[in-house]
Design a protein around this motif. Structure first.
Motif, PDB file in Angstrom:
ATOM      1  N   GLY A 415      47.405 -22.193   7.885  1.00 46.25           N
ATOM      2  CA  GLY A 415      48.972 -22.107   6.904  1.00 46.25           C
ATOM      3  C   GLY A 415      50.429 -22.207   7.031  1.00 46.25           C
ATOM      4  N   HIS A 416      50.497 -20.705   8.104  1.00 43.52           N
ATOM      5  CA  HIS A 416      51.842 -19.278   8.010  1.00 43.52           C
ATOM      6  C   HIS A 416      53.156 -20.624   8.303  1.00 43.52           C
ATOM      7  N   ILE A 417      53.903 -20.200   8.011  1.00 46.43           N
ATOM      8  CA  ILE A 417      55.262 -20.430   8.323  1.00 46.43           C
ATOM      9  C   ILE A 417      56.170 -19.538   8.351  1.00 46.43           C
TER      10      ILE A 417
ATOM     11  N   ASP B 238      41.420 -33.733  11.506  1.00 46.78           N
ATOM     12  CA  ASP B 238      41.191 -32.969  10.414  1.00 46.78           C
ATOM     13  C   ASP B 238      42.276 -31.920   9.656  1.00 46.78           C
ATOM     14  N   ALA B 239      43.557 -32.411  10.456  1.00 44.19           N
ATOM     15  CA  ALA B 239      44.403 -31.672   9.488  1.00 44.19           C
ATOM     16  C   ALA B 239      44.701 -31.451   7.999  1.00 44.19           C
ATOM     17  N   ASP B 240      44.878 -30.232   7.392  1.00 47.19           N
ATOM     18  CA  ASP B 240      44.628 -30.647   6.292  1.00 47.19           C
ATOM     19  C   ASP B 240      46.416 -30.739   6.001  1.00 47.19           C
ATOM     20  N   VAL B 347      46.866 -27.970  14.440  1.00 47.47           N
ATOM     21  CA  VAL B 347      46.997 -28.317  13.699  1.00 47.47           C
ATOM     22  C   VAL B 347      45.461 -28.514  13.068  1.00 47.47           C
ATOM     23  N   SER B 348      44.503 -27.998  12.140  1.00 52.68           N
ATOM     24  CA  SER B 348      43.375 -28.950  11.959  1.00 52.68           C
ATOM     25  C   SER B 348      42.181 -27.673  11.201  1.00 52.68           C
ATOM     26  N   GLU B 349      41.468 -28.299  10.833  1.00 56.17           N
ATOM     27  CA  GLU B 349      40.248 -28.192   9.521  1.00 56.17           C
ATOM     28  C   GLU B 349      39.333 -27.613  10.927  1.00 56.17           C
ATOM     29  N   SER B 354      39.569 -26.777  17.116  1.00 58.56           N
ATOM     30  CA  SER B 354      40.658 -25.428  17.223  1.00 58.56           C
ATOM     31  C   SER B 354      40.078 -25.032  18.375  1.00 58.56           C
ATOM     32  N   ARG B 355      38.652 -23.914  18.437  1.00 56.08           N
ATOM     33  CA  ARG B 355      38.672 -23.341  19.530  1.00 56.08           C
ATOM     34  C   ARG B 355      38.683 -24.058  20.629  1.00 56.08           C
ATOM     35  N   ARG B 356      38.334 -25.060  21.180  1.00 54.59           N
ATOM     36  CA  ARG B 356      38.453 -25.821  22.114  1.00 54.59           C
ATOM     37  C   ARG B 356      40.223 -25.747  22.453  1.00 54.59           C
ATOM     38  N   PHE B 357      41.062 -25.970  21.459  1.00 53.87           N
ATOM     39  CA  PHE B 357      42.686 -25.979  22.204  1.00 53.87           C
ATOM     40  C   PHE B 357      42.562 -24.767  22.244  1.00 53.87           C
TER      41      PHE B 357
END
Lengths: 419, 419
Positions: A415-417, B238-240, B347-349, B354-357
């Motif tokens: 969540g870093h900005i 699944d983004a926060d 942005v994903s939990e 995330s790994r694929r991105f």
């Protein structure tokens, strides 16, 4: 011209699309493609050798010289070597996806680098058909799609070998266009390929100086290239006599026609007496021609005087130029002026001068007490070599799989900005 | 034209000779040059600001726009920043001479890599006079001699700053030609510089897209360059919620005119409801203009429809394009098609996506749960940044001192020869 341009554009688009899939292909998939290619070659020996015979016959008709016909020639033993080199590439670690230097930064993000393919490579080579397989295999393993363009004299051999590549890639479930062969003899294809900067990320010309210079002049795509190999061995005043003789002899005579052969021997005046007469005798006994500075002429009447042109020449032959220098600084000045930046070696037991030599000499490989003949991807532990770069940009010296890659930054946050 | 060619040839020769001495200059000597330059700037504030006033007056007469005049302007505070950045570069570790990966090979030789300068760099920049100091300092510290060519509107300021560079180098006992400034306004000088491949090892164009494209088209020297910054933030299903809103808002609005600002927001359809209305409200409250795909129009009547051109545009302004996608694959396809390869963030939990991105997205920086605004040499711990490369060849992403270097192989033997 128009149709050749269209051909290259289509191949470029295909290669670019294939690269998008190949960059995240698994190591298993890439290795099975390589194993399949090896099996295909083994199963298609008859076809390949038949195609090669046709190239050889055409070459003889055209009056190609014997050395060139030898490079062109395939037989069962050479096919075994090709298969063996494929197996070696299978066994190399996959460079792609490696993450290094992942470190926390003050903001709290973790930043590292991930190794990625360059994308699409163009390989332009001359008469050796084995390059078709070698280049395709190194590109595949490093996740790059490749457009191959071999010498026209090897077109049937390349075609037969490429059929194995295509089949092997297909069997592994990868996109067939991961490797493509330009199968026209039209030379415009080379020009279009090196101009296709929208599709091709780097060009590797593998061949003589004429080929490389022509490509350099017309390319709009970055090159990984090798020009001359004017390598030097410098025998310091504190050189060990036996090491000096053995290294200088090996560096020149192991093979004459290779780019890492020493072409000029520099000898400190204080080391001449105990080293040079013996070395000259060994070179002459081997049937070599020696050219030297005025000082060397006193040592043997077989030595002829070296001209400015000699210091600038990559002989690739049983010829050596020799210069006696009065200091290491003079040796480094000579190297700075005449070296092609490939490989230079100092023979010395002196700590300070050895350390200064490897710091000050600006060549792709700089050695202490070792033969320039050791400048080679296999000897350096790269496992394979697609060539030796005499450039400084991107990659320098022997180029293995890593030289065919780039690195992207990866940033892991929570969540870093940015403040 | 003839005299400009001669000028650049002379400067090139001088730079090449200076590079030969600079490549083995000690860290102490290079750092004292930097400290001297800082002192010179501090002592010559009056002269520098006077020269700058002249540039500003000329600029106003010529009707330069306000933003450009602001970039051109120097005052005591900006001179303090320049001095501070010099001190920071002094404190960076010297990259040159570092030996890595020195390992024994089967033959018994030890092979490693030593970091070395590229040689001679050409830096071509626009109106900011601080680049004169920044670029000279980074080149000096990395052992490269440099030829500087600033914007003609800043010629007096650059001249005054360069006088400090020259004096500082001289006081440190280094060759004055380690840094040279082209002080003619004649544009032929740029063309000659980028063609001078006998002398210049790399060119870094620092400026707008027009400058970079013009130089790319005419250069015979490798470039370290940056074209567009069309960056994307992808909000996964699944983004926060809070992280997504805060990152997407920061990535676009921290500063509009920077290359790492997000220009297109991609949102997974399942995440729209809980995230996009709030984010749109925040963007609109900030006074921004929003353009989106058909689906986004339902969310606010302030959103206008985005065209193909929008997806291809680096706004560098208070404008954002938004697209709702039905899968991460669609997001990656969009990025593949429209991204300039600068920076993209997910942005994903979700671990797997995330790994694929970060594996599949082919950009200089790829992030997870972080603002694209963090793509920066200082944030990445490089300590300094000469630019951000959107190329893959040689160096990618933020370019610090290491990006201005190459590596040579060093080989340590004890009489080793090649069998």
């Amino acid at each position: 011209m128009g149709s050749i341009k269209n051909l290259i554009t289509t191949m470029g688009e295909n290669a670019k699309n294939a690269a998008k899939t190949l960059r995240s292909a698994t190591t298993v998939a890439k290795n099975s493609a390589l194993i399949n290619i090896a099996n295909q070659i083994d199963q298609n020996r008859t076809n390949i050798l038949k195609a090669n015979k046709q190239d050889l016959a055409n070459g003889k008709d055209k009056g190609l010289e014997v050395a060139l016909l030898d490079r062109l020639m395939l037989d069962d033993e050479r096919l075994n070597d090709i298969i063996e080199s494929l197996n070696q590439i299978v066994n190399l670690p996959d460079p792609i996806g490696e993450i290094t230097n992942l470190k926390y930064q003050p903001s709290g993000i973790q930043v590292g680098k991930m190794r990625v393919p360059l994308g699409v490579l163009g390989i332009i080579y001359e008469s050796r058909p084995n390059v078709t397989i070698d280049a395709a295999a190194l590109c595949l393993k490093s996740g790059n799609s490749v457009i191959l363009r071999g010498g026209s004299e090897a077109i049937h051999s390349n075609h037969a070998l490429y059929a194995c590549v295509k089949q092997g890639i297909k069997q592994a479930g990868l996109n067939e266009n991961c490797a493509q062969l330009i199968d026209t003899r039209n030379r415009e294809a080379v020009i279009e390929l090196v101009q296709a900067s929208d599709y091709v990320d780097a060009i590797i010309p593998r061949g003589g100086k004429g080929l490389v210079e022509a490509i350099s002049n017309s390319s709009k795509v970055p090159l990984i290239k090798h020009l001359d190999g004017i390598c030097h061995t410098y025998i310091d005043k504190d050189a060990d006599t036996q090491k000096a003789i053995s290294i200088a002899f090996n560096a020149k005579t192991r093979r004459y026609g290779v780019c890492n052969a020493t072409e000029t021997l520099l000898v400190h005046a204080y080391a001449v007496g105990r080293i040079l007469p013996e070395l000259i005798a060994q070179y002459l006994a081997k049937g070599m021609e020696l050219r030297g500075c005025e000082e060397t002429l006193k040592l043997s009447n077989k030595i002829t005087v070296a001209t400015e042109k000699d210091w600038n020449t990559e002989y690739l032959d049983a010829v050596l130029s020799i210069r006696i220098v009065s200091s290491m600084s003079d040796a480094i000045k000579h190297i700075d002026k005449y070296s092609s930046g490939h490989t230079e070696s100092i023979v010395s037991e002196n700590y300070t001068r050895s350390r200064r030599f490897i710091t000050e000499v600006d060549s792709a490989s700089v050695m202490i007490n070792a033969s320039t003949g050791l400048a080679d991807g296999f000897e350096y532990g790269l496992g394979a070599e697609i060539g030796i770069s005499t450039d400084k940009f991107h990659v320098r010296g022997p180029v293995g799989l890593e030289g065919l890659t780039s690195q992207k930054f990866i940033v892991l946050g929570d969540g870093h900005i940015r403040q």
